[in-house]
Design a protein around this motif. Structure first.
Motif, short mmCIF file in Angstrom:
data_model
loop_
_atom_site.label_atom_id
_atom_site.label_comp_id
_atom_site.label_asym_id
_atom_site.label_seq_id
_atom_site.Cartn_x
_atom_site.Cartn_y
_atom_site.Cartn_z
N ALA A 137 -2.93 17.16 -23.22
CA ALA A 137 -1.96 16.07 -23.04
C ALA A 137 -2.71 14.75 -22.89
O ALA A 137 -3.79 14.67 -22.31
N THR A 138 -2.10 13.71 -23.41
CA THR A 138 -2.73 12.39 -23.40
C THR A 138 -2.34 11.62 -22.15
O THR A 138 -1.38 11.97 -21.45
N LEU A 139 -3.09 10.55 -21.89
CA LEU A 139 -2.74 9.68 -20.76
C LEU A 139 -1.33 9.09 -20.94
O LEU A 139 -0.58 9.02 -19.96
N PRO A 140 -0.93 8.69 -22.15
CA PRO A 140 0.45 8.23 -22.31
C PRO A 140 1.49 9.33 -21.98
O PRO A 140 2.55 9.03 -21.42
N ASP A 141 1.18 10.59 -22.29
CA ASP A 141 2.08 11.69 -21.91
C ASP A 141 2.24 11.76 -20.39
O ASP A 141 3.34 11.95 -19.88
N ILE A 142 1.13 11.61 -19.70
CA ILE A 142 1.15 11.68 -18.24
C ILE A 142 1.86 10.47 -17.66
O ILE A 142 2.67 10.61 -16.73
N ALA A 143 1.60 9.30 -18.21
CA ALA A 143 2.28 8.08 -17.74
C ALA A 143 3.79 8.23 -17.89
O ALA A 143 4.56 7.90 -16.98
N GLU A 144 4.22 8.75 -19.03
CA GLU A 144 5.66 8.95 -19.26
C GLU A 144 6.26 9.93 -18.25
O GLU A 144 7.31 9.67 -17.67
N ALA A 145 5.56 11.02 -18.01
CA ALA A 145 6.06 12.01 -17.04
C ALA A 145 6.10 11.43 -15.63
O ALA A 145 6.97 11.80 -14.83
N ALA A 146 5.19 10.52 -15.31
CA ALA A 146 5.15 9.90 -13.98
C ALA A 146 6.15 8.76 -13.85
O ALA A 146 6.40 8.28 -12.75
N GLY A 147 6.71 8.33 -14.98
CA GLY A 147 7.67 7.23 -14.95
C GLY A 147 6.99 5.87 -14.76
O GLY A 147 7.56 4.96 -14.18
N SER A 198 0.82 -1.20 0.00
CA SER A 198 0.00 0.00 0.00
C SER A 198 0.86 1.26 0.00
O SER A 198 0.48 2.27 -0.57
N GLY A 199 2.06 1.20 0.61
CA GLY A 199 2.99 2.33 0.53
C GLY A 199 3.46 2.55 -0.89
O GLY A 199 3.54 3.68 -1.37
N THR A 200 3.76 1.46 -1.58
CA THR A 200 4.17 1.54 -2.98
C THR A 200 3.02 2.05 -3.84
O THR A 200 3.22 2.90 -4.70
N ARG A 201 1.82 1.54 -3.59
CA ARG A 201 0.65 2.00 -4.34
C ARG A 201 0.42 3.50 -4.11
O ARG A 201 0.12 4.24 -5.05
N ALA A 202 0.56 3.92 -2.87
CA ALA A 202 0.35 5.35 -2.56
C ALA A 202 1.40 6.21 -3.26
O ALA A 202 1.08 7.28 -3.80
N ARG A 203 2.66 5.75 -3.27
CA ARG A 203 3.71 6.52 -3.96
C ARG A 203 3.46 6.57 -5.46
O ARG A 203 3.63 7.61 -6.09
N THR A 204 3.05 5.44 -6.03
CA THR A 204 2.78 5.41 -7.47
C THR A 204 1.61 6.32 -7.81
O THR A 204 1.67 7.12 -8.75
N ARG A 205 0.54 6.22 -7.02
CA ARG A 205 -0.62 7.08 -7.24
C ARG A 205 -0.22 8.55 -7.11
O ARG A 205 -0.61 9.39 -7.93
N GLY A 206 0.57 8.86 -6.08
CA GLY A 206 1.04 10.23 -5.88
C GLY A 206 1.88 10.73 -7.04
O GLY A 206 1.74 11.87 -7.49
N ALA A 207 2.75 9.86 -7.57
CA ALA A 207 3.59 10.24 -8.71
C ALA A 207 2.73 10.52 -9.95
O ALA A 207 3.00 11.47 -10.70
N ILE A 208 1.70 9.72 -10.14
CA ILE A 208 0.81 9.94 -11.29
C ILE A 208 0.07 11.27 -11.13
O ILE A 208 -0.02 12.05 -12.08
N LEU A 209 -0.44 11.54 -9.94
CA LEU A 209 -1.18 12.78 -9.72
C LEU A 209 -0.27 14.01 -9.85
O LEU A 209 -0.68 15.03 -10.42
N GLU A 210 0.95 13.93 -9.32
CA GLU A 210 1.90 15.05 -9.47
C GLU A 210 2.21 15.29 -10.94
O GLU A 210 2.21 16.43 -11.41
N ALA A 211 2.47 14.20 -11.68
CA ALA A 211 2.76 14.34 -13.11
C ALA A 211 1.56 14.89 -13.86
O ALA A 211 1.71 15.75 -14.74
N ALA A 212 0.36 14.44 -13.51
CA ALA A 212 -0.84 14.93 -14.18
C ALA A 212 -1.00 16.43 -13.97
O ALA A 212 -1.29 17.17 -14.93
N ALA A 213 -0.82 16.89 -12.74
CA ALA A 213 -0.95 18.34 -12.48
C ALA A 213 0.06 19.12 -13.30
O ALA A 213 -0.27 20.14 -13.92
N SER A 214 1.29 18.65 -13.32
CA SER A 214 2.35 19.35 -14.04
C SER A 214 2.11 19.34 -15.55
O SER A 214 2.19 20.38 -16.21
N VAL A 215 1.82 18.17 -16.10
CA VAL A 215 1.64 18.04 -17.55
C VAL A 215 0.38 18.77 -18.01
O VAL A 215 0.41 19.52 -18.99
N LEU A 216 -0.73 18.58 -17.30
CA LEU A 216 -1.99 19.21 -17.72
C LEU A 216 -1.99 20.72 -17.50
O LEU A 216 -2.69 21.45 -18.20
#
Length: 193
Positions: free
Chosen positions: A35-45, A11-29
């Protein structure tokens, strides 16, 4: 490792991954609403499959990013402890805190489509506002111009922070210079003399 420990790590890993996706989404969008979902996925790593496991579609991701961004802004203001110390020092902490969550501000306020989603039930900011409280305290103590309304001063502050973050995002101002530039502009234009 016990089952409880491995579940906590997951759950710690899930929370970090979710957090990374949300941070990347805010930045990219914030920089490109289209921006596409693949753009956001790439930015989130993360891979596209991983992103879809957390957020099955764009609307779900956008709603989660709005909620996360609102929480990030609220948390930054809370952590700045605006009710403590002299008003001018507290206002400087507020500026630094807001600049630190600049991508979230750019995302929330940079496109009217986000603001319209921001107005949905349960998505708004709380009715109590520590920044307004700070401004009123500063006005009562003669630090901020009492001839201006607290709301006007707050709007000026938000506009300066937003503009500084936007200039940094476009390379017109170094990111490390945003806080000092906003503070200088704010203090030279808003503070009582």
């Amino acid at each position: 490792m016990s089952m409880d420990a491995s579940a906590g790590a997951e759950s710690g890993t899930r929370a970090r991954t979710r957090g990374a996706i949300l941070e990347a989404a805010a930045s990219v969008l914030a920089r490109d609403w289209a921006a596409t979902l693949p753009d956001i996925a790439e930015a989130a790593g993360v891979g596209r499959t991983t992103l879809h496991r957390y957020f099955p579609d764009r609307e779900t991701l956008i709603q989660a990013t709005i909620g996360d961004s609102i929480q990030a802004v609220q948390r930054s203001i809370t952590e700045a402890a605006l009710d403590q110390g002299p008003p001018l020092d507290a206002m400087r902490r507020a500026v630094a805190a807001l600049v630190a969550v600049g991508d979230h501000l750019l995302y929330l306020f940079g496109d009217p489509r986000v603001l319209s989603a921001y107005q949905k039930p349960g998505m708004g900011m709380p009715s109590d506002d520590p920044v307004i409280d700070l401004i009123k305290r500063g006005q009562a103590e003669g630090v901020f111009d009492p001839e201006l309304t607290a709301m006007w001063i707050q709007h000026a502050l938000w506009a300066l922070v937003y503009r500084g973050c936007e200039d940094a995002a476009h390379g017109h101002l170094p990111r490390h210079g945003v806080t000092s530039t906003v503070i200088r502009t704010f203090e030279n234009g808003i503070c009582a003399r």
